[in-house]
Scaffold this motif. Structure first.
Motif, PDB file in Angstrom:
ATOM      1  N   ASN A  83      -8.788 -65.296-115.104  1.00 17.22           N
ATOM      2  CA  ASN A  83      -9.228 -66.687-115.287  1.00 17.22           C
ATOM      3  C   ASN A  83      -8.217 -67.652-114.704  1.00 17.22           C
ATOM      4  N   TYR A  84      -6.946 -67.341-114.926  1.00 13.68           N
ATOM      5  CA  TYR A  84      -5.909 -68.223-114.412  1.00 13.68           C
ATOM      6  C   TYR A  84      -5.984 -68.279-112.883  1.00 13.68           C
ATOM      7  N   ARG A  85      -6.189 -67.090-112.275  1.00 20.07           N
ATOM      8  CA  ARG A  85      -6.243 -67.029-110.808  1.00 20.07           C
ATOM      9  C   ARG A  85      -7.500 -67.708-110.261  1.00 20.07           C
ATOM     10  N   ASN A  86      -8.598 -67.594-111.029  1.00 22.21           N
ATOM     11  CA  ASN A  86      -9.861 -68.163-110.548  1.00 22.21           C
ATOM     12  C   ASN A  86     -10.057 -69.607-110.963  1.00 22.21           C
ATOM     13  N   LYS A  87      -9.040 -70.229-111.463  1.00 24.08           N
ATOM     14  CA  LYS A  87      -9.178 -71.601-111.941  1.00 24.08           C
ATOM     15  C   LYS A  87      -9.761 -72.499-110.845  1.00 24.08           C
ATOM     16  N   TRP A  91     -15.176 -72.391-115.591  1.00 23.26           N
ATOM     17  CA  TRP A  91     -15.402 -72.267-114.157  1.00 23.26           C
ATOM     18  C   TRP A  91     -15.537 -70.840-113.624  1.00 23.26           C
ATOM     19  N   PRO A  92     -14.588 -69.935-113.903  1.00 20.72           N
ATOM     20  CA  PRO A  92     -14.663 -68.636-113.226  1.00 20.72           C
ATOM     21  C   PRO A  92     -16.007 -67.943-113.418  1.00 20.72           C
ATOM     22  N   LEU A  93     -16.416 -67.815-114.665  1.00 18.76           N
ATOM     23  CA  LEU A  93     -17.671 -67.091-114.914  1.00 18.76           C
ATOM     24  C   LEU A  93     -18.896 -67.910-114.527  1.00 18.76           C
ATOM     25  N   GLU A 150     -10.953 -78.977-104.812  1.00 19.79           N
ATOM     26  CA  GLU A 150     -11.884 -78.972-103.685  1.00 19.79           C
ATOM     27  C   GLU A 150     -13.176 -78.211-103.986  1.00 19.79           C
ATOM     28  N   ASP A 151     -13.167 -77.454-105.077  1.00 17.44           N
ATOM     29  CA  ASP A 151     -14.382 -76.709-105.420  1.00 17.44           C
ATOM     30  C   ASP A 151     -15.475 -77.680-105.853  1.00 17.44           C
TER      31      ASP A 151
END
Ligand code: GTP
Ligand code: MG
Length: 429
Positions: A86-90, A281-283, A94-95
């Motif tokens: 989750n931390y990495r996919n934060k 966000w990630p999921l 720009e998303d």
């Protein structure tokens, strides 16, 4: 020794527990995604019915949970791994967060969108098709793509096309229009029960609060049985009372001197929505990407099949009808091939007309092959001279929609506007 015990306690406290409030947001999102996959549409997402043979009674049992793999310190590898992921996919700034703006016609959706974009709301007209706005909100933290889709009965049939593409929904209600509250209730029910919406946040704006007889949150719950809908479908919802027009006029007038300000009630609703999406966000984004891909490939498949069908029918018609001579036949084929649609979009936009023409030819030409032959160029209408323009989407969407539900009793009486998609890249917070 005391130190080791302290570390162990700390590690164990990081374990997720279903009853505690530390039950992480990602877990709840997982459940909602799981819920979507399950065929049961009415039961709660966290429980399922099982048959207990021993006692021969029906009991409630928790759904599948990931196996816990505790290491020597009692830490849960799965949970820690997930935290790291989750931390990495934060979400990065720009998303793009994609939001869908829906509600009955005349509710004030476009007024709200223009207000968010810092535009004038003076000559707002009923939306035919949709408009797309690109916004930057909350000190540039959020890059938003907002789809403002028309709310009239004919256009509502395209709403579902956006459900898989968006991260959240903004549902606007005209609070002063009590006559249409049952229509609102039905739409809310349909929205909440849609599997593509389950687990996604719905922000409800009770608009037009500047009108004295406007209903408030309590009225809405009373008239729409909203609490029942909420608990039945476990909606993630926030209701906010706003006045898009009043605040828009105010902020637009004052925008010459100071930067554009969003009204505080609107801002508070958006803050909730965007923070929720940010947290999940990630999921959530993974789900949106997967479901959008599925929808696009499904649409492409349907389109390909339709193109094949049309091409085959055209060739069969051409061969069976025209041709007294081989030369005429060859000429016909070459005309048909010359006028094949250049892109899938063209075929889609003209599919209604194609079908109409093919069926009209079917009807007219049965038994009249040589007397009522039409030039083949008419078999694919509108394709030949069509030039791609920015207004194409809006115009053609309206055309194709108009055949979907011909009984439109709630059309707006305001004049339609063929508006191009707007892009507002400027910072407005
Ligand atoms: N009094 C009042 N009028 C509003 C408010 N917001 C919008 N309106 C008016 O409501 C009417 C409809 O607004 P739109 O923004 O076009 O509504 P819409 O939901 O986009 O309608 P469709 O595009 O047809 O789906 C317009 O005349 C607006 O000026 C508000 O907060 N207060
Ligand atoms: Mg509109």
């Amino acid at each position: 020794m005391a130190m080791i015990q302290k570390i162990l306690t700390l590690c164990r406290s990081s374990l997720p527990s279903s009853s505690s409030s530390s039950s992480s947001s990602t877990d709840s999102d997982e459940k909602s995604i799981e819920h979507q996959k399950s065929s049961s549409s009415t039961t709660s997402s966290t429980i399922t019915m099982v048959n207990n043979d021993e006692e021969n009674i029906m009991m409630m049992k928790p759904k599948w949970q990931p196996k816990r793999h505790l290491n020597c310190c009692g830490c849960d590898w799965f949970h820690l791994g997930k935290q790291w992921q989750n931390y990495r996919n934060k979400r990065r700034n720009e998303d793009e967060i994609k939001l869908l703006l829906i509600g009955l016609d005349n509710a004030g959706k476009t007024t709200l969108a223009l207000h968010l974009a810092g535009e004038s709301v003076d000559d707002v007209v009923s939306t035919i098709g949709f408009s797309k706005y690109e916004l930057r909100l909350r000190q540039n933290r959020f890059k938003i793509v907002l789809y403002d889709v028309g709310g009239s009965a004919r256009i509502r049939s395209i709403w579902h096309n956006y459900y898989s593409l968006v991260h959240g929904i903004i549902f606007v209600i005209d609070s002063a229009d009590l006559e249409r509250i049952l229509e609102v209730k039905q739409l809310l029910q349909e929205l909440a029960s849609n599997p593509l919406i389950l687990g996604k946040p719905i922000l409800i704006f009770l608009n037009k609060q500047d009108i004295p007889e406007a209903m408030d949150e309590i009225d809405l719950c009373k008239f729409t049985n909203f609490e029942e809908i909420l608990s039945k479908y476990q909606c993630i919802t926030k209701i906010e009372s706003i006045s898009a027009k009043k605040t828009a006029i105010h902020s637009h007038n004052s925008s010459n001197e100071s930067p554009h300000q969003i009204d505080s009630t609107i801002d508070s609703g958006l803050r909730w929505l965007l923070n929720w999406i940010d947290d999940q966000w990630p999921l959530l984004n993974l789900r949106v990407e997967q479901e959008s891909r599925q929808q696009i490939s499904k649409e492409n498949d349907t389109m390909r099949k339709r193109i094949n069908r049309i091409q085959q029918r055209i060739l069969i018609e051409a061969e069976s009808k025209v041709p007294n001579t081989i030369a005429a036949n060859n000429e016909t084929k070459s005309i048909i091939i010359d006028h094949q649609p250049k892109s899938i979009d063209n075929i889609d936009n003209n599919r209604t007309n194609d079908n109409e023409n093919i069926s009209s030819i079917d009807n007219e030409n049965i038994g009249h092959h040589h007397h009522h032959h039409k030039p083949e160029i008419l078999l694919i209408p509108n394709v030949t001279n069509e030039q791609p323009t920015t207004t194409t989407t809006t115009t053609t969407m309206d055309e194709s929609i108009s055949t979907k539900s011909p009984t439109d009793s709630t059309q707006s009486i305001r004049p339609p506007l063929k508006r191009t998609n707007k892009i507002y890249p400027q910072n407005i917070d």
